[in-house]
Design an enzyme around this catalytic site. Sequence first.
Site: not given
Ligand code: HMG
Ligand code: MG
Length: 302
Positions: A15-16, A207, A209, A240, A249
């Site tokens: 995933r990450d 966690h 990086h 990310c 990581n």
């Molecule tokens: P948004 O634009 O605010 O959401 O995004 P919305 O509810 O307004 O919906 C907009 C569009 O997204 C719509 O589609 C929804 O259907 C779709 P459209 O009508 O435009 O075709 N949608 C989705 N589609 C699939 N799955 C969903 C979903 N939700 C809405 N769940 C949202 C909000 C959170 C979805 C968006 O900002 C997003 O996907 N962000 C990605 C965040 C991400 O994956 N980041 C990386 C992971 S976090 C990380 O790596 C950190 C971690 O490792 C810890 C660390 O190291 O810090 C965990």
């Molecule tokens: Mg991370």
Amino acid sequence: MKLPSRVQLIDVGPRDGLQNEKQPVPAAVKVELVHRLQAAGLKEIEVTSYVSPKWVPQMADNHEVMDGIRRQSGIRYSVLTPNLKGYEAAVADKPDEIVVFGAASEAFSQKNINCSIAESIERFAPVVEAARAAGIAVRGAMSCTVGCPYEGEIAPERVAYLAGLMKGIGVQRVDVADTIGVGTPRKVQAALEATLTHYGIDQISGHFHDTYGQALSNTLAALEMGVWNFQSSVSGLGGCPYAKGATGNVATEDVVYLLHGMGIATGIDLDALVDAGVYISEQLGRPTGSRVARALLAKRAG
Ligand code: HMG
Ligand code: MG
């Protein structure tokens, strides 16, 4: 010092690790990576995320990957779900644990999940409630607990605030993430201390990086506090997309070598893990990011 005698590692590589890859990685390769990780003895694997495919195209194959895994009993397969839409898609694929992900930094929350910290908690609450009612475990990732790419240093009070919000909605355990790898041991300990105001030591994982090369030192600092759950990526994959410049990581191989060298059990076969790292590195067409893997591969070649 109260070093644990055993550590549980969650490999977040699929995933990450892979979410940040620019080149397409076939679902079959992700599935094979999960198989190799479980064969190496990993008991927890973060497989994929149910996020917008427009935001993170690499995770668009979440269903195919979850569906392709030959599951083994005793292994926990977790997935990221930022909102109810993501949860509903995920639940059909039967994860053992879902992960809601928030940030201690307002700016990062906006960039990563397009809402404020308060709004994110409102979105997570029904997800947590539904998961717990369905008997699915719930973890909360807390990003930017030490530093933020947009706001700079993050005070421990803000970590405590987020941990309290997570606790308030029923999140069972939390990840203290150094998203951009800027942390050093005392700062990471302060973030962990802040989290301890709401969660017990058994409910906290590190966690880290490795952007600045501090992740192993930070792991040791957390171990000294009694933390025994950590996340890492095989081969040091990762980053990310919303934290520019942040590298992967800490490599799982490197953490396992550290732990085994200190007499701390992990249940992981380091040689098999190195092989899993070789597999994914070859698929991605670049050398492993694990120092330990490089050293062991050189030794094998010799
Ligand atoms: P948004 O634009 O605010 O959401 O995004 P919305 O509810 O307004 O919906 C907009 C569009 O997204 C719509 O589609 C929804 O259907 C779709 P459209 O009508 O435009 O075709 N949608 C989705 N589609 C699939 N799955 C969903 C979903 N939700 C809405 N769940 C949202 C909000 C959170 C979805 C968006 O900002 C997003 O996907 N962000 C990605 C965040 C991400 O994956 N980041 C990386 C992971 S976090 C990380 O790596 C950190 C971690 O490792 C810890 C660390 O190291 O810090 C965990
Ligand atoms: Mg991370």
